[in-house]
Motif scaffolding. Structure first.
Motif, mmCIF file in Angstrom:
data_model
loop_
_atom_site.group_PDB
_atom_site.id
_atom_site.type_symbol
_atom_site.label_atom_id
_atom_site.label_comp_id
_atom_site.label_asym_id
_atom_site.label_seq_id
_atom_site.Cartn_x
_atom_site.Cartn_y
_atom_site.Cartn_z
ATOM 1 N N LEU A 217 -19.724 -82.589 9.673
ATOM 2 C CA LEU A 217 -18.316 -82.838 9.990
ATOM 3 C C LEU A 217 -17.993 -82.379 11.413
ATOM 4 O O LEU A 217 -17.299 -83.083 12.160
ATOM 5 C CB LEU A 217 -17.414 -82.111 8.986
ATOM 6 N N ILE A 218 -18.478 -81.207 11.769
ATOM 7 C CA ILE A 218 -18.239 -80.699 13.125
ATOM 8 C C ILE A 218 -18.882 -81.622 14.152
ATOM 9 O O ILE A 218 -18.270 -81.961 15.179
ATOM 10 C CB ILE A 218 -18.777 -79.267 13.269
ATOM 11 N N ALA A 219 -20.123 -82.041 13.889
ATOM 12 C CA ALA A 219 -20.834 -82.911 14.821
ATOM 13 C C ALA A 219 -20.106 -84.241 14.994
ATOM 14 O O ALA A 219 -19.960 -84.739 16.123
ATOM 15 C CB ALA A 219 -22.263 -83.153 14.330
ATOM 16 N N VAL A 220 -19.636 -84.807 13.889
ATOM 17 C CA VAL A 220 -18.898 -86.079 13.972
ATOM 18 C C VAL A 220 -17.583 -85.883 14.721
ATOM 19 O O VAL A 220 -17.176 -86.727 15.525
ATOM 20 C CB VAL A 220 -18.645 -86.644 12.562
ATOM 21 N N GLY A 221 -16.910 -84.746 14.459
ATOM 22 C CA GLY A 221 -15.666 -84.461 15.171
ATOM 23 C C GLY A 221 -15.881 -84.334 16.665
ATOM 24 O O GLY A 221 -15.131 -84.895 17.468
ATOM 25 N N VAL A 222 -16.922 -83.612 17.055
ATOM 26 C CA VAL A 222 -17.231 -83.442 18.485
ATOM 27 C C VAL A 222 -17.623 -84.777 19.111
ATOM 28 O O VAL A 222 -17.175 -85.122 20.214
ATOM 29 C CB VAL A 222 -18.357 -82.406 18.671
ATOM 30 N N LEU A 223 -18.449 -85.554 18.399
ATOM 31 C CA LEU A 223 -18.861 -86.859 18.909
ATOM 32 C C LEU A 223 -17.654 -87.778 19.084
ATOM 33 O O LEU A 223 -17.549 -88.501 20.087
ATOM 34 C CB LEU A 223 -19.875 -87.496 17.957
ATOM 35 N N GLY A 224 -16.742 -87.740 18.110
ATOM 36 C CA GLY A 224 -15.536 -88.558 18.213
ATOM 37 C C GLY A 224 -14.691 -88.171 19.404
ATOM 38 O O GLY A 224 -14.131 -89.032 20.098
ATOM 39 N N ALA A 225 -14.585 -86.865 19.664
ATOM 40 C CA ALA A 225 -13.817 -86.395 20.821
ATOM 41 C C ALA A 225 -14.461 -86.860 22.123
ATOM 42 O O ALA A 225 -13.768 -87.267 23.066
ATOM 43 C CB ALA A 225 -13.702 -84.878 20.791
ATOM 44 N N VAL A 226 -15.796 -86.799 22.168
ATOM 45 C CA VAL A 226 -16.515 -87.248 23.373
ATOM 46 C C VAL A 226 -16.297 -88.736 23.599
ATOM 47 O O VAL A 226 -16.025 -89.180 24.729
ATOM 48 C CB VAL A 226 -18.022 -86.939 23.248
#
Length: 218
Positions: A80-89
């Motif tokens: 979830l954190i990785a997807v959130g960070v990727l989405g922000a990028v």
């Protein structure tokens, strides 16, 4: 159950579908059948989300033990954190859906079966590429509910996943009927400031996913 609901609501922040609805509201002439077009588009999207959710839930039910273990594992929070960070990028890098929206608009000039089919395809594609969609169904599968309740709940799940586009369609319809109302002026401001609002939506989903991931790890 709360996790399934929260992920379904996150899935409703469908920037592409909302953009299509807004474009329809702006470009269609005043006497066009906006209500029927919007109803077919959103209804087709709902059907796409609902029909995809059935086999997805069935697969999760077949591997329920693994799904339960995955949801309880810290790996799920990390994802979830990785997807959130990727989405922000990806939001930061930006992107223009104008060409895609314009292409989608071609069968949306009049209310026909193609309108509903376009919505159906959008619903399937958007859900199939959405982490919140699968996460919510995983929680529904592993929640200890009866089979009848789980599959009946898919109606509600698909409805929640389309809640924001539906409200957008209703608001656009109101604005078209009363363009000089406060809502109409607010819509005009939003239409002229999409470069501000679109990133906010992207960052918002990314932030929520990251927070939920951190909370899962704590």
């Amino acid at each position: 159950m709360w996790h399934a609901v929260s992920f379904a609501l996150m899935d409703s922040i469908n920037v592409l579908l909302i953009g299509v609805i807004v474009t329809i509201g702006v470009l269609l002439p005043p006497r066009a059948a906006y209500r029927r077009i919007a109803a077919l588009l959103v209804g087709g999207d709902w059907l796409g989300v609902f029909l995809l959710s059935i086999p997805t839930l069935a697969v999760f039910d077949l591997i329920k033990d693994k799904v339960q273990a995955a949801l309880e594992s810290p790996v799920f929070g990390i994802i979830l954190i990785a997807v959130g960070v990727l989405g922000a990028v990806m939001t930061f890098r930006g992107g223009d859906n104008t060409a895609l929206v314009n292409k989608i608009m071609q069968p949306l000039q009049v209310p026909t079966w193609k309108t509903a089919a376009t919505g159906f395809v959008l619903g399937v594609v958007q859900s199939a590429t959405s982490v919140p969609f699968f996460a919510g169904l995983a929680y529904l599968s592993a929640g200890g509910f009866s089979v009848g309740f789980r599959y009946t709940a898919l109606f509600l799940y698909a409805t929640l996943a389309l809640s924001l586009p539906f409200l957008t369609a209703v608001l656009i319809g109101f604005v078209r009927a009363f363009p000089n109302s406060p809502a109409g002026r607010g819509f005009e401001w939003a239409r002229n400031n999409t470069e501000i609002l679109t990133p906010i939506a992207g960052y918002g989903v990314s932030l929520i996913l990251t927070i939920m991931g951190i909370a899962h790890l704590v």
